[in-house]
Design an enzyme around this catalytic site. Sequence first.
Site, PDB file in Angstrom:
ATOM      1  N   SER A  32      -6.699   5.182  -0.377  1.00  0.00           N
ATOM      2  CA  SER A  32      -6.981   3.921  -1.055  1.00  0.00           C
ATOM      3  C   SER A  32      -8.484   3.667  -1.047  1.00  0.00           C
ATOM      4  O   SER A  32      -9.136   3.793  -0.008  1.00  0.00           O
ATOM      5  CB  SER A  32      -6.271   2.765  -0.347  1.00  0.00           C
ATOM      6  OG  SER A  32      -4.885   3.006  -0.233  1.00  0.00           O
TER       7      SER A  32
ATOM      8  N   ASP B 178       0.824  -1.214   0.000  1.00  0.00           N
ATOM      9  CA  ASP B 178       0.000   0.000   0.000  1.00  0.00           C
ATOM     10  C   ASP B 178       0.859   1.265   0.000  1.00  0.00           C
ATOM     11  O   ASP B 178       0.323   2.368  -0.113  1.00  0.00           O
ATOM     12  CB  ASP B 178      -0.943  -0.009   1.213  1.00  0.00           C
ATOM     13  CG  ASP B 178      -2.090   0.978   1.061  1.00  0.00           C
ATOM     14  OD1 ASP B 178      -2.573   1.163  -0.070  1.00  0.00           O
ATOM     15  OD2 ASP B 178      -2.509   1.563   2.077  1.00  0.00           O
TER      16      ASP B 178
ATOM     17  N   GLN C 214      -4.691  -1.219  -7.554  1.00  0.00           N
ATOM     18  CA  GLN C 214      -5.392  -0.348  -6.608  1.00  0.00           C
ATOM     19  C   GLN C 214      -6.009   0.841  -7.333  1.00  0.00           C
ATOM     20  O   GLN C 214      -5.400   1.414  -8.244  1.00  0.00           O
ATOM     21  CB  GLN C 214      -4.445   0.173  -5.528  1.00  0.00           C
ATOM     22  CG  GLN C 214      -5.128   1.039  -4.487  1.00  0.00           C
ATOM     23  CD  GLN C 214      -4.194   1.524  -3.390  1.00  0.00           C
ATOM     24  OE1 GLN C 214      -3.834   2.697  -3.345  1.00  0.00           O
ATOM     25  NE2 GLN C 214      -3.790   0.624  -2.499  1.00  0.00           N
TER      26      GLN C 214
END
Length: 290
Positions: free
Chosen positions: A229, A205, A279
């Site tokens: 995110s 991430d 993502q």
Amino acid sequence: MKDTKELLEILILDDIGDNCFNGISKDIGSPNVFGGQVLAQSLNAAYRTVPKERILHSLHSYFLEAGNLNIPITYSVQVIRDGGSFSTRRVTAHQNDKTIFILACSFHREEEGYEHQMPMKKDLKQPEELMSWSDMLAQFGDFLPKKLKEFLSIERPIDFKPVQVVNPLMKEDLPPVVDVWFKLKGNQGDLKLAVKQQILTYISDYNILTACLYPNASKAHFGNTQMASLDHSMWFYRDFDFDDWMLFSIESPNSYGARGFACGNIYSREGKLIASVAQEGLMRPIRKDK
């Protein structure tokens, strides 16, 4: 957190019964809980309910609400299916009565099969030739924007060394590509594959949405853009070790409508493809009141 030991203390949850687990949070320089932490903790919860011979091969998740750093997170695991080869789990993360995150993940027993992989990029600078985030802070800290300097000042259990070092003061548009080497700090010991996957998910991430910013870097940066995110997916292929540098090679095919999409591959230093990541994130320009 300064090393692998302290990271694992955060990722390994407390079992409170009935397939529910509690976790705490650590600040990484954001006002909210780091998405990678919630991802990794959710995997820890799911793994605790799966037969030991089954290994994670994919996950798909959505971030629903910003997590509060000061409130414990409870992870509830639902057993969806245990078949002859695959096990599926659904994990829901709560703070008080609010659902902040949902995850679906699948586990597979080891099998023989065909094999191929996309090769790692050639002729990239090696980690020994590059500066880490800590090096950049030490060398350029007095010239960095305040928010970036504060972010780089946070102690982390991972070293990052970007291949493309970008001067934030240049304000020029760049290709939507990020290549960054990373390595865990401290002694990793003999980690099981399940734990290594949780750590890799935590790391995944970081950096990924940066590729979405680069094509508009002449006007967009972390200081004037709200970023978060929205969803996160990963596919895991091969066993690996954290005893050397690894490469996260990222590109962003598109940004539009205050959202950006990025995807990438994670390789061992020898070029073995370990995992792929995708993502979509919020990229909302912050409008100042006139």
